[in-house]
Design a protein around this motif. Structure first.
Motif: not given
Length: 253
Positions: A174-201
């Motif tokens: 909960r604290q991590i997601n609050r931090y991610f949404n506050q500073y970066f504009g998306l959830s931790l899971k959403a950011y993980c999915n982007i990193l995983r997509f990039r690693a698949s290229l």
């Protein structure tokens, strides 16, 4: 887009900056024609310094991209940039970049003391930023929870679950997601999915259209690739007209 019309070079930062800076890079359209390109989500935050015959020199802060974006890369445009990791954001921008999800803003004139003349030589540009950013980040004291979380994120390319990241960083989800949404504009899971997509290229560029990372199955893999690129893995690998710019530049230095 003709491959020889695009000049690209990338450089790693000094070792003292690797927790905050992923790379420095330059991208130039040497042709007389504009190129229609697609920018793919990659989890980076970019500080870009650019100039072209139609636009004066300026600096821009590019927030995290959560979807593919079509961009016109104008003729004879040069971009020098620093790609930042997320730990850099708090120390450079107190209010975070949540409002810049899938968008950008122009930075004040003289940001990081970079001028138009600095875009004439990539080696000098990198040396200047290495020196300046070493001073910016040298007194930084890491929050051990954030330090652990980001280390796990980047080392795993987003493959770890939110719960595992939370447990290993000793920080509640909960604290991590609050931090991610506050500073970066998306959830931790959403950011993980982007990193995983990039690693698949790289595997897609090799013509491998099945999951090699933490995807549930091939349909899940295909859905995620379509979500972030707008096309299937096979279509992405074909990269007609070299329109997917990061895909075209994979392996180029």
């Amino acid at each position: 887009m003709q491959p020889d019309s695009i000049y690209y070079q990338i450089r790693e930062p000094e070792s003292t900056l690797t927790d905050f800076v992923e790379s420095f890079w330059v991208l130039t359209n040497r042709s007389d024609k504009a190129n229609n390109i697609v920018v793919l989500p990659d989890g980076r935050v970019d500080i870009m310094f650019s100039m072209s015959p139609t636009e004066p020199f300026h600096a821009s802060l590019i927030g995290i991209e959560s979807k593919a974006e079509q961009v016109v890369f104008q003729a004879h445009t040069t971009i020098f940039a620093a790609s930042l990791k997320l730990p850099a954001i708090e120390f450079l921008f107190d209010a975070g970049i949540a409002a810049l999800l899938d968008s950008a803003r122009v930075l004040p004139e003289g940001f990081w003391n970079i001028q138009a003349d600095d875009l004439l030589d990539f080696d000098s540009f990198c040396a200047k930023l290495n020196g300046q950013l070493s001073q910016v980040f040298s007194p930084v004291q890491h929050d051990p929870r954030k330090q652990k979380l980001f280390h796990l994120l980047y080392a795993s390319n987003g493959a770890l679950s939110v719960q595992e990241l939370s447990d290993r960083a000793c920080w509640s989800s909960r604290q991590i997601n609050r931090y991610f949404n506050q500073y970066f504009g998306l959830s931790l899971k959403a950011y993980c999915n982007i990193l995983r997509f990039r690693a698949s290229l790289p595997q897609i560029k090799e013509g491998k259209f099945f999951p090699e990372r933490d995807f549930a199955d091939q349909p899940h893999f295909i859905r995620e690739i379509k979500k972030f690129s707008g096309v299937s893995p096979k279509e992405l690998s074909q990269n007609k007209n070299d329109r997917f710019i990061q895909f075209s530049l994979l392996g180029r230095k």
